[in-house]
Design an enzyme around this catalytic site. Sequence first.
Site, PDB file in Angstrom:
ATOM      1  N   GLY B  37     -13.833  -0.957 -39.899  1.00 26.93           N
ATOM      2  CA  GLY B  37     -14.878  -1.556 -40.724  1.00 26.93           C
ATOM      3  C   GLY B  37     -15.137  -3.022 -40.432  1.00 26.93           C
ATOM      4  O   GLY B  37     -16.122  -3.575 -40.886  1.00 26.93           O
ATOM      5  N   CYS B 246     -35.257  24.616 -46.320  1.00 26.08           N
ATOM      6  CA  CYS B 246     -35.952  24.443 -45.038  1.00 26.08           C
ATOM      7  C   CYS B 246     -36.916  25.602 -44.817  1.00 26.08           C
ATOM      8  O   CYS B 246     -36.540  26.765 -44.932  1.00 26.08           O
ATOM      9  CB  CYS B 246     -34.944  24.368 -43.898  1.00 26.08           C
ATOM     10  SG  CYS B 246     -35.727  24.436 -42.269  1.00 26.08           S
ATOM     11  N   CYS B 249     -35.562  27.666 -41.452  1.00 30.36           N
ATOM     12  CA  CYS B 249     -34.292  28.382 -41.375  1.00 30.36           C
ATOM     13  C   CYS B 249     -33.715  28.690 -42.754  1.00 30.36           C
ATOM     14  O   CYS B 249     -32.695  29.346 -42.868  1.00 30.36           O
ATOM     15  CB  CYS B 249     -33.275  27.600 -40.545  1.00 30.36           C
ATOM     16  SG  CYS B 249     -32.575  26.188 -41.426  1.00 30.36           S
ATOM     17  N   CYS B 271     -35.607  21.123 -41.664  1.00 32.49           N
ATOM     18  CA  CYS B 271     -34.381  20.386 -41.353  1.00 32.49           C
ATOM     19  C   CYS B 271     -34.697  19.200 -40.449  1.00 32.49           C
ATOM     20  O   CYS B 271     -35.444  19.333 -39.478  1.00 32.49           O
ATOM     21  CB  CYS B 271     -33.400  21.275 -40.598  1.00 32.49           C
ATOM     22  SG  CYS B 271     -32.685  22.573 -41.587  1.00 32.49           S
ATOM     23  N   CYS B 277     -31.028  23.517 -37.224  1.00 35.23           N
ATOM     24  CA  CYS B 277     -32.090  24.430 -37.638  1.00 35.23           C
ATOM     25  C   CYS B 277     -32.282  25.545 -36.596  1.00 35.23           C
ATOM     26  O   CYS B 277     -32.350  26.720 -36.930  1.00 35.23           O
ATOM     27  CB  CYS B 277     -33.376  23.636 -37.820  1.00 35.23           C
ATOM     28  SG  CYS B 277     -34.666  24.494 -38.739  1.00 35.23           S
TER      29      CYS B 277
END
Lengths: 373, 296, 259
Positions: B37, B246, B249, B271, B277
Amino acid sequence: MYVAVKGGEKAIDNAHAWLKALRRGDPSVPDLGLEQIGQQLALAVDRVMTEGSLYDRDLAALAIKQARGDLIEAIFLLRAYRTTLPRFGVSEPLDTARMSLKRRISATFKDLPGGQLLGPTFDYTHRLLDFTLAAEGEMPAPAPESEPQDEGPVPRVADLLGDQGLIERSAADSGEAAAEAPVSDITRDSLRLPAERDLRLQMLARGDEGFLLALAYSTQRGYGNNHPFAGEIRCGQVAVAFTPEELGFEIEIGEIEVTECQMVNQFAGSDEAPPQFTRGYGLSFGQSERKAMSMALVDRALRAAELGEESSAPANDAEFVLYHCDNVQATGFTEHLKLPHYVDFQSELTLLRRLRAEFFAKRTQAEEKEAAE
Amino acid sequence: MTAASRLSEQGYTYAYLDEQTKRMIRRALLKAVAIPGYQVPFGSREMPMPYGWGTGGVQVTAAIIGPSDVLKVIDQGADDTTNAVSIRKFFAATAEVATTTATERASIVQTRHRVPETPLQEGQILVLQVPIPEPLRWLEARESETRKMHALEEYGVMHVSLYEDLARFGRIAKTYDYPVLVEGRYLMRPSPIPKFDNPKLDKSPALMLFGAGRERRIYALPPYTRVESLAFEDHPFEVETWEQCCALCGATDSFLDEVIMDDRGGRMFTCSDTDYCNQRQAAQGKPNPDTLGGKA
Amino acid sequence: MTAANPLLQVQGLTKRYGDRIGCAGVSFDLYPGEVIGVVGESGSGKTTLLNCLSAQLEPSEGSVIYDSRSKGPLELYSLSEAERRLLLRSEWGLVRQNPRDGLRMGVSAGANVGERMMAVGARHYGEIRGRAGHWLQQLEIDAERIDDRPATFSGGMQQRLQIARNLVTEPRLVFMDEPTGGLDVSVQARLLDLLRGLVRDLGLACILVTHDLGVVRLLSHRLLVMQKGRVVEQGLTDQVLDDPQHPYSQMLVSSILPV
């Protein structure tokens, strides 16, 4: 090998082919040669070399041609090439006192050793469009030449003042440890603040001419006024020397054209230092005179805090100036807004719809309550 | 290596960067992995693409890639967006590397603005392109001050901005680049991924590397690092949800892009992760003219 | 009265700027609940002294020992910067003359008061908001204004908001630099009244820097009179104001209207 191919690739290829064709333009018009750019657009070449941080007139001309005259794009091309070049070492400091001069002016002394040399300049031209240039084949009369006066090196104004102790000494002539310390390289290291003057000058040297010009101008209009005098502007050829480790002595490897500007500024003095003039320094490749002057003014403005002066103007703020003066960085980040942001935008859209729904629900509720009362 | 020798004829080395630069970047990466970080300054180079267009990610990838790697590049979750295509092409040309669109087959995934839906595995590396690495930047413009705030762990002001959202909107209004705390120590920007993707960073088995070219910073999340999205006890962190699934899909668990169908308000949701997808559609036996890939 | 430990022990505090003296040889003790006023003309070294005492400016010589709630006596300038900054936002308060310097003008009053709580780890929005509202009321700011930005407040309200922002973490020691400086006379009087009540009720110790003898007459128990960086006279406030010994104090007292 498995290689992914998609429609986007075709679009990119087509776009680039179109760009190439447009760059060439109407084929019945003769192609622009690099020599023509180098000779006839010499100041554009100078600027691209300066901000591209690479002294190579041919490559700069190529970059200008490839960029269709977009100088920031050309600077970017040159920088991207430069970054891949191996480093052989660091040259000896340029001795601009030994410059063979093409132009040399001082605004502080009417006459001085070496004299004033106006040189090739737009100064004092009347800015009237010259329609004879539009007619092809115009050939100017050769420039008058004076007898070469070989009187040796022409001293710099700052040195003349320095000999009388009227101006602060530069680290180099004071023989301080700072002059011997290795110089950082802004193209290899990350800028850390507070930045020493070597880093600041490097950033300014490759900084955008327009940005520095505007900042310099702002100091003259009262945003961090530092009362400048153009002590000297000189332009000409100067030798570049290099000391290979295996040889151990200095050899001259060539000459480059540079413009140097030393601004002379007031300084009231402090507890430690007597009242004296201080300097702002600018250096550019070729005859980028506007750039060198702007750089010198901004360099001096960035020293305000160290000299105990009021330093609240934009040009006094090192972090602000240094982080925003690079036009390759600035153009990249500004133009990256063209890239798709579907995903962040979708997230914002979802939130906005929810906030709007809540807003209208609250209003309906209030209206119903009002109606009921 | 034919591609490599071809490149050296042009004056460029393998994966474009010279070896010394790669070593410098690898040193920065090692430091970044050692201090999860923490933003490590590095000597970012000018790249042949503009700053802000993924130069940080490209330099990180160039420093870690080898001929045996399989590279996937996505932008907005999709393999076929122009900038993803451009970067993939760059590495296919300069690093003679196999490319893929299948997340699970990639050893390195370079991405802008998304983390793939398919869970990443041990041994995979996700390289994220970062425009502004400093999470405190909009609250404090000065780099010299924000570095001090990190050093002294003075992060109260970040919560001030979340408080302000709650006071004004009744909810935290940050939707992407949502700030996280890494291993309870460093405040970090996850790059402009939607907050939907934040949970995927927490204790991920994959190594995540973040490159900010223009701002000259590199940071990292080693595998299995604790990554906590900031919130209040009584207003916990939550991700976006959609009422729709979606349209292609039927996925209900993926981040959806809105596609405008006409000028009368017609729209559909699909998606954002095209690979996810496509794979789902293939599994459902749907013919997919969009199937990617081919032998080259 | 049993002898409590001093909250602040100041010994030979000196700050030089090159050859020039900011303050020199300042020594005094401050006890819990005590308000010490520092008076003098501008340029007398008051603000330099305040900055040295509040860990914002490292002195050239001398020591400042603070008796902390958690760790007992601490020598300020042997602490790390992190520890000093932590003290400043937990056990101490700092009220600046211009409230704009001490407030975050871009966020709401509630966020301004809540910031110090969040800075020391508070993470419950409801509680932060509740306590912010309480402190706004303590400083006579309408709780309705909790979501308004300080820019919409009058000067007097901004100053009260700045004080609320400092008091919310229940500091033991508050430094005030001309807290009534930029305010109208009537607004000043009301703020002084409010401050007097708060200092008494909360048992706050204060170092109060001002050029206004009226302010110290109302608020402070003891007084330091500064001239050219040195303390020329110190004592109980009434004693110094009613019977000044040093010629400079006499001049200072005679130059103002009776309060």
